[in-house]
Design a protein around this motif. Structure first.
Motif, PDB file in Angstrom:
ATOM      1  N   PHE A  70       0.832  -1.201   0.000  1.00 53.02           N
ATOM      2  CA  PHE A  70       0.000   0.000   0.000  1.00 53.02           C
ATOM      3  C   PHE A  70       0.871   1.256   0.000  1.00 53.02           C
ATOM      4  O   PHE A  70       0.659   2.190  -0.803  1.00 53.02           O
ATOM      5  N   GLU A  71       1.862   1.280   0.899  1.00 53.18           N
ATOM      6  CA  GLU A  71       2.748   2.448   0.987  1.00 53.18           C
ATOM      7  C   GLU A  71       3.617   2.586  -0.254  1.00 53.18           C
ATOM      8  O   GLU A  71       3.963   3.702  -0.655  1.00 53.18           O
ATOM      9  N   PHE A  72       3.965   1.484  -0.873  1.00 57.75           N
ATOM     10  CA  PHE A  72       4.752   1.547  -2.099  1.00 57.75           C
ATOM     11  C   PHE A  72       4.025   2.336  -3.179  1.00 57.75           C
ATOM     12  O   PHE A  72       4.584   3.242  -3.802  1.00 57.75           O
ATOM     13  N   PRO A  82      -7.880   5.349  -1.661  1.00 58.67           N
ATOM     14  CA  PRO A  82      -9.021   4.487  -2.028  1.00 58.67           C
ATOM     15  C   PRO A  82      -8.745   3.633  -3.263  1.00 58.67           C
ATOM     16  O   PRO A  82      -9.114   2.452  -3.307  1.00 58.67           O
ATOM     17  N   THR A  83      -8.076   4.221  -4.255  1.00 55.66           N
ATOM     18  CA  THR A  83      -7.739   3.463  -5.462  1.00 55.66           C
ATOM     19  C   THR A  83      -6.791   2.316  -5.137  1.00 55.66           C
ATOM     20  O   THR A  83      -6.954   1.190  -5.625  1.00 55.66           O
ATOM     21  N   ILE A  84      -5.807   2.602  -4.301  1.00 58.12           N
ATOM     22  CA  ILE A  84      -4.849   1.562  -3.912  1.00 58.12           C
ATOM     23  C   ILE A  84      -5.567   0.434  -3.171  1.00 58.12           C
ATOM     24  O   ILE A  84      -5.343  -0.755  -3.435  1.00 58.12           O
ATOM     25  N   GLY A  85      -6.429   0.801  -2.225  1.00 59.03           N
ATOM     26  CA  GLY A  85      -7.124  -0.207  -1.433  1.00 59.03           C
ATOM     27  C   GLY A  85      -7.962  -1.145  -2.276  1.00 59.03           C
ATOM     28  O   GLY A  85      -7.850  -2.378  -2.169  1.00 59.03           O
TER      29      GLY A  85
END
Length: 267
Positions: A70-72, A82-85
């Motif tokens: 997620f942090e990457f 939200p898009t990453i999740g």
């Protein structure tokens, strides 16, 4: 949580448990060994120890990405959270699910002719994470990195089915629950306990030189730890055929690994 307990009760009272050892044409009514005797037997089998070590190290890179992926994407590619999740959740489910299924299918088909393939399929999957991880973490843009996550998850999950089949095939009938418990103990202790903190430590060490991009190098280093994992699984595969007496010590079930896995799915 509570839904899981309800499902467990439903299964308990509606699903008949298959007879122990039926998949291998063996009886499982021998006396239950004690805790110490079970540990001594299982940890005295070198191939089982190799699988536990290999699986724990494989879990290290997997948990590292689960925590830091997620942090990457947020730090390196600037994607909104939200898009990453949503993206990581769907991609991980798709890639990981298909990889687990495909690894089991490949090992079952190839293992019918040669049980060494149970170890070799694990090695091939973990070996594929090395170039896929490099492309993912060093991709120039977020779109390419996102596209590479699915095959990376696929490859990283391919070892799961064959690895379980090896452990359940080698463990004596009355010790199969314990070997599953030992697997979860070591994969969580080493994979979950060391993977994410190790990446965090590397981030702190690399941040002065690379800033927000330190996490990409840390995740690449974590993935590089799959090199010894590949070696472990190759060695495991070789031992499934080449070690004299292994089948006898395991209760004669090495040759029953493939039918055991197939019958378990049917049950």
């Amino acid at each position: 949580g509570l839904p899981g307990l309800l499902v467990a009760l439903l299964v308990r009272f509606t699903v008949r448990e298959p007879a122990r050892g039926a998949a291998e044409g063996r009886r499982g009514d021998d006396p239950m060994p004690g805790f110490v005797a079970t540990l001594r037997t299982l940890l005295g089998m070198r191939t089982i120890v190799l699988v536990l070590v290999g699986a724990s190290m494989a879990a290290l890179s997997g948990y590292a990405f689960a925590f830091w992926g997620f942090e990457f994407f947020a730090r390196v590619h600037g994607l909104d959270r939200p898009t990453i999740g949503w993206g990581l959740g769907l991609i991980t489910a798709l890639g990981g699910g298909l990889g687990t299924w495909a690894g089991g299918q490949a090992a079952d088909r190839l293992g019918r002719r040669d049980p060494r393939w149970y170890g070799f399929v694990c090695a091939i999957g973990m070996g594929a994470t090395l170039p896929l991880g490099a492309v993912t973490f060093y991709a120039a843009d977020g779109a390419l990195a996102s596209a590479c996550i699915t095959p990376l998850m696929f490859a990283g999950a391919a070892y799961t089915g064959p690895m379980y089949a090896i452990l359940q095939g080698l463990a004596p009938l009355r010790m199969r629950t314990m070997i599953a418990a030992l697997l979860f103990f070591f994969t969580n202790l080493i994979g979950l306990g060391a993977g994410p903190p190790l990446v965090g430590w590397w981030n702190g060490w690399l941040e002065p030189a690379f800033g927000a991009h330190a996490v990409r190098h840390s995740l690449a280093l974590a993935t590089a730890l799959n090199v010894p994992v590949v070696c472990f699984f190759v060695l495991i595969g070789l031992r499934l055929r080449s070690e004299p007496g292994l089948a006898q010590r395991a209760g004669g079930v090495v040759d029953a690994i493939a039918p055991s896995a197939r019958e378990s799915r049917r049950a």
